[in-house]
Design a protein around this motif. Structure first.
Motif, PDB file in Angstrom:
ATOM      1  N   LYS A 117       0.803  -1.219   0.000  1.00 56.99           N
ATOM      2  CA  LYS A 117       0.000   0.000   0.000  1.00 56.99           C
ATOM      3  C   LYS A 117       0.842   1.277   0.000  1.00 56.99           C
ATOM      4  CE  LYS A 117      -0.551   0.143   5.049  1.00 56.99           C
ATOM      5  NZ  LYS A 117      -1.513   0.110   6.166  1.00 56.99           N
ATOM      6  N   GLU A 118       2.166   1.156   0.109  1.00 64.26           N
ATOM      7  CA  GLU A 118       3.035   2.338   0.112  1.00 64.26           C
ATOM      8  C   GLU A 118       3.918   2.434  -1.129  1.00 64.26           C
ATOM      9  OE1 GLU A 118       5.288   2.293   3.731  1.00 64.26           O
ATOM     10  OE2 GLU A 118       3.545   2.627   5.010  1.00 64.26           O
ATOM     11  N   SER A 275      -2.508   8.205  -4.561  1.00 63.01           N
ATOM     12  CA  SER A 275      -2.914   6.932  -5.169  1.00 63.01           C
ATOM     13  C   SER A 275      -2.847   5.794  -4.156  1.00 63.01           C
ATOM     14  CB  SER A 275      -2.039   6.616  -6.386  1.00 63.01           C
ATOM     15  OG  SER A 275      -0.701   6.370  -6.014  1.00 63.01           O
ATOM     16  N   ASP A 276      -1.842   5.803  -3.294  1.00 66.67           N
ATOM     17  CA  ASP A 276      -1.747   4.776  -2.262  1.00 66.67           C
ATOM     18  C   ASP A 276      -2.893   4.874  -1.260  1.00 66.67           C
ATOM     19  OD1 ASP A 276       0.438   3.386  -3.175  1.00 66.67           O
ATOM     20  OD2 ASP A 276       1.909   4.509  -2.001  1.00 66.67           O
ATOM     21  N   LYS A 277      -3.291   6.093  -0.919  1.00 68.80           N
ATOM     22  CA  LYS A 277      -4.415   6.275   0.004  1.00 68.80           C
ATOM     23  C   LYS A 277      -5.708   5.747  -0.601  1.00 68.80           C
ATOM     24  CE  LYS A 277      -2.650   7.998   3.705  1.00 68.80           C
ATOM     25  NZ  LYS A 277      -2.720   7.235   4.969  1.00 68.80           N
ATOM     26  N   ILE A 278      -5.922   6.035  -1.868  1.00 71.59           N
ATOM     27  CA  ILE A 278      -7.136   5.559  -2.551  1.00 71.59           C
ATOM     28  C   ILE A 278      -7.184   4.033  -2.555  1.00 71.59           C
ATOM     29  CG2 ILE A 278      -8.243   5.388  -4.825  1.00 71.59           C
ATOM     30  CD1 ILE A 278      -7.397   8.299  -5.299  1.00 71.59           C
ATOM     31  N   TYR A 279      -6.045   3.415  -2.849  1.00 71.90           N
ATOM     32  CA  TYR A 279      -5.995   1.945  -2.894  1.00 71.90           C
ATOM     33  C   TYR A 279      -6.121   1.332  -1.506  1.00 71.90           C
ATOM     34  CZ  TYR A 279      -3.918  -2.719  -3.139  1.00 71.90           C
ATOM     35  OH  TYR A 279      -3.680  -4.054  -3.000  1.00 71.90           O
ATOM     36  N   SER A 280      -5.383   1.867  -0.525  1.00 73.51           N
ATOM     37  CA  SER A 280      -5.379   1.274   0.812  1.00 73.51           C
ATOM     38  C   SER A 280      -6.733   1.403   1.506  1.00 73.51           C
ATOM     39  CB  SER A 280      -4.283   1.906   1.674  1.00 73.51           C
ATOM     40  OG  SER A 280      -4.534   3.288   1.881  1.00 73.51           O
ATOM     41  N   LYS A 281      -7.511   2.433   1.152  1.00 70.73           N
ATOM     42  CA  LYS A 281      -8.843   2.600   1.739  1.00 70.73           C
ATOM     43  C   LYS A 281      -9.916   1.794   1.006  1.00 70.73           C
ATOM     44  CE  LYS A 281      -8.103   7.134   3.863  1.00 70.73           C
ATOM     45  NZ  LYS A 281      -8.541   8.552   3.925  1.00 70.73           N
ATOM     46  N   GLY A 282      -9.496   1.084  -0.046  1.00 70.16           N
ATOM     47  CA  GLY A 282     -10.435   0.233  -0.762  1.00 70.16           C
ATOM     48  C   GLY A 282     -11.384   0.975  -1.686  1.00 70.16           C
ATOM     49  N   LEU A 283     -11.079   2.228  -1.998  1.00 66.46           N
ATOM     50  CA  LEU A 283     -11.950   3.000  -2.883  1.00 66.46           C
ATOM     51  C   LEU A 283     -11.885   2.478  -4.319  1.00 66.46           C
ATOM     52  CD1 LEU A 283     -11.175   6.607  -1.556  1.00 66.46           C
ATOM     53  CD2 LEU A 283     -13.103   5.108  -0.955  1.00 66.46           C
ATOM     54  N   LEU A 286      -6.362  -2.140  -7.129  1.00 65.50           N
ATOM     55  CA  LEU A 286      -5.002  -1.752  -7.491  1.00 65.50           C
ATOM     56  C   LEU A 286      -4.915  -1.415  -8.969  1.00 65.50           C
ATOM     57  CD1 LEU A 286      -2.036  -1.402  -6.673  1.00 65.50           C
ATOM     58  CD2 LEU A 286      -1.694  -3.838  -7.140  1.00 65.50           C
ATOM     59  N   THR A 287      -5.515  -2.253  -9.813  1.00 64.95           N
ATOM     60  CA  THR A 287      -5.475  -2.018 -11.262  1.00 64.95           C
ATOM     61  C   THR A 287      -6.144  -0.700 -11.628  1.00 64.95           C
ATOM     62  OG1 THR A 287      -5.506  -4.406 -11.691  1.00 64.95           O
ATOM     63  CG2 THR A 287      -6.113  -2.953 -13.517  1.00 64.95           C
ATOM     64  N   ALA A 288      -7.320  -0.447 -11.071  1.00 61.18           N
ATOM     65  CA  ALA A 288      -8.047   0.786 -11.382  1.00 61.18           C
ATOM     66  C   ALA A 288      -7.286   2.010 -10.887  1.00 61.18           C
ATOM     67  CB  ALA A 288      -9.436   0.736 -10.749  1.00 61.18           C
ATOM     68  N   THR A 289      -6.641   1.897  -9.718  1.00 61.44           N
ATOM     69  CA  THR A 289      -5.869   3.019  -9.176  1.00 61.44           C
ATOM     70  C   THR A 289      -4.698   3.359 -10.072  1.00 61.44           C
ATOM     71  OG1 THR A 289      -6.465   2.372  -6.919  1.00 61.44           O
ATOM     72  CG2 THR A 289      -4.594   3.865  -7.170  1.00 61.44           C
ATOM     73  N   ARG A 290      -3.926   2.333 -10.440  1.00 61.52           N
ATOM     74  CA  ARG A 290      -2.758   2.576 -11.292  1.00 61.52           C
ATOM     75  C   ARG A 290      -3.182   3.168 -12.635  1.00 61.52           C
ATOM     76  NH1 ARG A 290      -0.590   2.831  -7.322  1.00 61.52           N
ATOM     77  NH2 ARG A 290       0.563   1.205  -6.223  1.00 61.52           N
ATOM     78  N   LYS A 291      -4.219   2.598 -13.259  1.00 64.42           N
ATOM     79  CA  LYS A 291      -4.652   3.087 -14.566  1.00 64.42           C
ATOM     80  C   LYS A 291      -5.183   4.515 -14.470  1.00 64.42           C
ATOM     81  CE  LYS A 291      -5.595  -1.128 -17.141  1.00 64.42           C
ATOM     82  NZ  LYS A 291      -6.409  -1.653 -18.251  1.00 64.42           N
ATOM     83  N   LEU A 292      -5.941   4.815 -13.411  1.00 63.42           N
ATOM     84  CA  LEU A 292      -6.502   6.146 -13.254  1.00 63.42           C
ATOM     85  C   LEU A 292      -5.399   7.198 -13.191  1.00 63.42           C
ATOM     86  CD1 LEU A 292      -8.877   8.081 -12.662  1.00 63.42           C
ATOM     87  CD2 LEU A 292      -8.555   7.557 -10.224  1.00 63.42           C
ATOM     88  N   THR A 328       5.328  13.097 -14.264  1.00 61.44           N
ATOM     89  CA  THR A 328       5.745  12.577 -12.960  1.00 61.44           C
ATOM     90  C   THR A 328       4.584  11.930 -12.205  1.00 61.44           C
ATOM     91  OG1 THR A 328       5.446  14.713 -11.838  1.00 61.44           O
ATOM     92  CG2 THR A 328       7.603  14.256 -12.773  1.00 61.44           C
ATOM     93  N   VAL A 329       3.356  12.411 -12.432  1.00 62.19           N
ATOM     94  CA  VAL A 329       2.195  11.699 -11.886  1.00 62.19           C
ATOM     95  C   VAL A 329       2.186  10.272 -12.421  1.00 62.19           C
ATOM     96  CG1 VAL A 329      -0.334  11.565 -11.893  1.00 62.19           C
ATOM     97  CG2 VAL A 329       0.791  13.771 -11.561  1.00 62.19           C
ATOM     98  N   ALA A 330       2.423  10.152 -13.733  1.00 58.58           N
ATOM     99  CA  ALA A 330       2.501   8.815 -14.331  1.00 58.58           C
ATOM    100  C   ALA A 330       3.708   8.043 -13.810  1.00 58.58           C
ATOM    101  CB  ALA A 330       2.570   8.943 -15.862  1.00 58.58           C
ATOM    102  N   ALA A 331       4.833   8.733 -13.625  1.00 52.60           N
ATOM    103  CA  ALA A 331       6.056   8.054 -13.170  1.00 52.60           C
ATOM    104  C   ALA A 331       5.906   7.467 -11.773  1.00 52.60           C
ATOM    105  CB  ALA A 331       7.233   9.023 -13.201  1.00 52.60           C
ATOM    106  N   SER A 332       5.113   8.107 -10.924  1.00 49.85           N
ATOM    107  CA  SER A 332       4.908   7.562  -9.578  1.00 49.85           C
ATOM    108  C   SER A 332       4.242   6.190  -9.645  1.00 49.85           C
ATOM    109  CB  SER A 332       4.060   8.522  -8.740  1.00 49.85           C
ATOM    110  OG  SER A 332       2.722   8.592  -9.209  1.00 49.85           O
ATOM    111  N   GLN A 333       3.449   5.969 -10.693  1.00 47.49           N
ATOM    112  CA  GLN A 333       2.801   4.661 -10.888  1.00 47.49           C
ATOM    113  C   GLN A 333       3.720   3.710 -11.655  1.00 47.49           C
ATOM    114  OE1 GLN A 333      -0.401   4.721  -9.312  1.00 47.49           O
ATOM    115  NE2 GLN A 333       0.539   6.700  -8.845  1.00 47.49           N
ATOM    116  N   VAL A 334       4.440   4.265 -12.619  1.00 44.69           N
ATOM    117  CA  VAL A 334       5.359   3.467 -13.435  1.00 44.69           C
ATOM    118  C   VAL A 334       6.386   2.746 -12.568  1.00 44.69           C
ATOM    119  CG1 VAL A 334       7.331   3.704 -15.010  1.00 44.69           C
ATOM    120  CG2 VAL A 334       5.128   4.704 -15.618  1.00 44.69           C
ATOM    121  N   TRP A 335       6.931   3.452 -11.563  1.00 52.07           N
ATOM    122  CA  TRP A 335       7.972   2.845 -10.726  1.00 52.07           C
ATOM    123  C   TRP A 335       7.409   1.996  -9.595  1.00 52.07           C
ATOM    124  CZ3 TRP A 335      12.295   1.826 -12.619  1.00 52.07           C
ATOM    125  CH2 TRP A 335      12.875   2.670 -13.581  1.00 52.07           C
TER     126      TRP A 335
END
Length: 409
Positions: A117-118, A275-283, A286-292, A328-335
């Motif tokens: 989640k981090e 993005s980690d907060k959205i995923y960890s709270k179950g909103l 993981l796939t939808a968070t990364r793609k969004l 860089t928004v995309a890069a945070s997900q890319v890495w």
């Protein structure tokens, strides 16, 4: 320390650009020779991403990253002893050999030392070091050259990484279980939050080339190529664009050119954390968070096309800041993706594979931009072409990238 390694990485690769006028004059180099010297870094940097990723997974990130930082720092420091074209080219290639291990190693460290989640927060933090390094490098290096000379500047900048490497080799452990400052509560927090427990053994479940059978690997590589093509405009052609197309003087250019990088540094960390907060709270899954966040980031990056038509220089700079921040928004997900997609104990390998392809965008991007500007006499078609590639990147992540989950051997 992961952030500092990336910041030093970018400062070291920028020294030559700042010192180029002095080096060219002293050694009587042609523009073509200096171009070859500058590109020499990418020859080894791109080609050694995969071997570096393999070494990090096989022998551990402690040895691989520690040795790599000391290696490239020595290559930087010794550049002050160069005697001409051949030695400068050789040392530039040596710099790329060392720096190739930085990002694959950091991706592997993230997979071992942080819960799932981090991951994007960590990726956003360490990758933001590249924007800081790129932004501060030029004024820092010019100031050092004015105080001393270009040779001593290389020595001083190179010493930063050597100090870092010594601290790293004493302080870091490959696995949290082995670090004396990690208590049971922290270890439980890390390991209980990981779908796959990396580092507990070093068995790789498949060969590196077998990764190419999987669709997500291809989607990650294609998407990152499009992002990097766009990103490298900001550290290669942006100064020329601001002077030639927007009529800025050198002092104005020096200040303005750093704004997209500094803005992007802050935005990247915020994007990773959000993005980690959205995923960890179950909103979202993981796939939808990364793609969004990948798609939002690339929609922002497409503003580089609108900047081409901006009537005022201020509006153009604002749009370029948005565009760079989008990458860089995309890069945070890319890495974050390598640690989430890679088979167990192959995160650095997957990161290296992704970064190999992405740096081809860094190699061809400045060349294609140069040819377009030379043929048309304007940056407008070049910026529009960059925006078109971003659209391809959006379609790639939206439809070609599948479910984000570990590849099973």
């Amino acid at each position: 320390m992961m952030w500092t390694a990336i910041a030093i990485n970018y400062i070291d690769r920028t020294v030559l650009s700042a010192a180029a006028p002095y080096i060219t004059e002293e050694f009587n180099l042609t523009a073509g020779q200096m171009g070859i010297i500058m590109s020499g870094f990418f020859w080894s940097y791109a080609l050694l991403q995969l071997p570096s990723g393999y070494a990090a997974d096989k022998y551990g990130q402690k040895k691989t990253l520690g040795i790599a930082v000391v290696w490239w720092s020595l290559a930087t420091a010794v550049t002050g002893l160069a005697t001409g074209f051949k030695s400068l080219l050789g040392l530039r290639v040596a710099l790329g050999v060392g720096e190739a291990a930085a990002y694959p190693s950091n991706a592997g460290i993230s997979s071992k030392w942080f819960p799932d989640k981090e991951r994007a927060t960590v990726a956003g933090i360490f990758d933001s070091g590249s924007k800081f390094g790129g932004a501060v490098a030029m004024p820092l290096i010019v100031w050092l050259i004015s105080l001393y000379d270009w040779k001593w500047t290389f020595v001083i900048i190179g010493s930063l990484g050597i100090v870092w490497g010594i601290i790293w080799l004493f302080f870091f452990k490959d696995n949290p279980e082995d670090h004396k400052l990690v208590n049971e509560a922290e270890l439980k927090y890390i390991r209980d939050g990981q779908e796959k427990k990396e580092g507990t053994d070093k068995v790789m479940p498949m060969k590196w080339y077998q990764l190419l059978k999987h669709r997500n690997i291809w989607a990650m590589c294609i998407g990152f190529f499009m992002i990097n093509y766009n990103s490298y405009f900001f550290i290669t052609w942006l100064p020329t664009y601001l002077v030639q197309e927007r009529g800025m003087n050198l002092i104005e250019m020096g200040i303005i050119a750093s704004l997209p990088l500094l803005t992007a540094m802050v935005v990247e960390v915020i994007a990773g954390w959000t993005s980690d907060k959205i995923y960890s709270k179950g909103l979202l899954s993981l796939t939808a968070t990364r793609k969004l966040f990948l798609i939002i980031g690339l929609l922002m990056a497409a503003c580089i096309g609108f900047a081409a038509f901006a009537e005022s220089a201020v509006l153009a700079v604002v749009l370029l800041c948005i565009a760079k921040s989008g990458t860089t928004v995309a890069a945070s997900q890319v890495w974050a993706l390598p640690s989430e997609v890679a088979p167990k104990n192959m995160t650095s390998m997957v990161a290296g594979m992704q970064n190999t392809v992405s740096n081809m965008g860094g190699v061809v991007g400045p060349i294609v931009t140069g040819f377009i500007v030379g043929a048309t006499g304007s940056f407008v078609p070049a910026l529009l072409f960059s925006a078109a590639l971003i659209v391809i990147g959006i379609l790639n992540y939206a439809f070609f990238l599948g479910k984000v989950k570990p590849i099973e051997a």
